[in-house]
Design an enzyme around this catalytic site. Structure first.
Site, short mmCIF file in Angstrom:
data_model
loop_
_atom_site.label_atom_id
_atom_site.label_comp_id
_atom_site.label_asym_id
_atom_site.label_seq_id
_atom_site.Cartn_x
_atom_site.Cartn_y
_atom_site.Cartn_z
N ASP A 159 0.86 -1.18 0.00
CA ASP A 159 0.00 0.00 0.00
C ASP A 159 0.89 1.24 0.00
O ASP A 159 2.00 1.20 0.54
CB ASP A 159 -0.90 0.01 1.23
CG ASP A 159 -2.04 -0.99 1.16
OD1 ASP A 159 -2.41 -1.40 0.05
OD2 ASP A 159 -2.56 -1.36 2.23
N ASP A 173 -7.02 -1.43 -4.25
CA ASP A 173 -8.03 -1.11 -3.23
C ASP A 173 -9.02 -0.08 -3.76
O ASP A 173 -10.24 -0.22 -3.56
CB ASP A 173 -7.37 -0.56 -1.97
CG ASP A 173 -6.43 -1.54 -1.30
OD1 ASP A 173 -6.60 -2.76 -1.47
OD2 ASP A 173 -5.52 -1.07 -0.58
#
Length: 163
Positions: A111, A130
């Protein structure tokens, strides 16, 4: 073709951005992009959204495989006027595959998108996959709630159509 193209585009963008982050930012390092708004912060996410279920890699791999299988099952069964649903499932498919690749490769998801501005300054760090999953889910919910008989599908326009 819309869902496959969408999924491939999401997957390519996701993997390319993660490769860039891995090559240029140390774990937990930060690079300002737009000061006070967004920065790239490399996080090794070993859980789900909001840090839930940390270190449950096998569980997330199984869930991803089930989700991918469900999407692939439902795509050919969608009605002809389901362009928005096809787009939504394509976004979800690309995102699910992107994060699955990370979990299989490293045991965690890379991330890096870190929003700093209020009210999102405490929002969890995320990635392209995401964002695609969340966008696809929202679009699918809107499609499911819409009165599809009263209005044309915004992706396919009047008259509907097929894939």
């Amino acid at each position: 073709m819309l869902p496959v193209g969408t999924a491939l585009l999401v997957l390519a963008a996701d993997q390319a951005t993660k490769a860039w982050v891995l090559a240029r930012i140390a774990p937990w390092g930060t690079v300002p992009v737009l000061p006070g708004v967004v920065q790239w912060t490399y996080v090794q996410n070993r859980g789900a959204a909001f840090g839930l279920l940390q270190n449950q890699t096998l569980f997330f791999i199984v869930v991803a495989v089930v989700v991918i299988a469900a999407i692939l099952y439902w795509l050919p069964r969608l009605p002809g006027r389901a362009g928005s649903a096809r787009l939504a499932l394509g976004l979800q498919l690309g995102g699910a595959v992107g994060n699955l690749i990370d979990r299989l490769r490293w045991g965690y998801v890379v991330d890096f998108v870190d929003l700093e501005f209020w009210p999102l300054h405490r929002w969890p760090v995320f990635n392209v996959a995401d964002a695609a999953i969340v966008t696809g889910t929202a679009l699918l919910v809107l499609w499911l709630l819409a009165d599809r008989d009263a209005a044309p599908d915004p992706v396919q326009g009047p008259g509907g159509g097929g894939n």
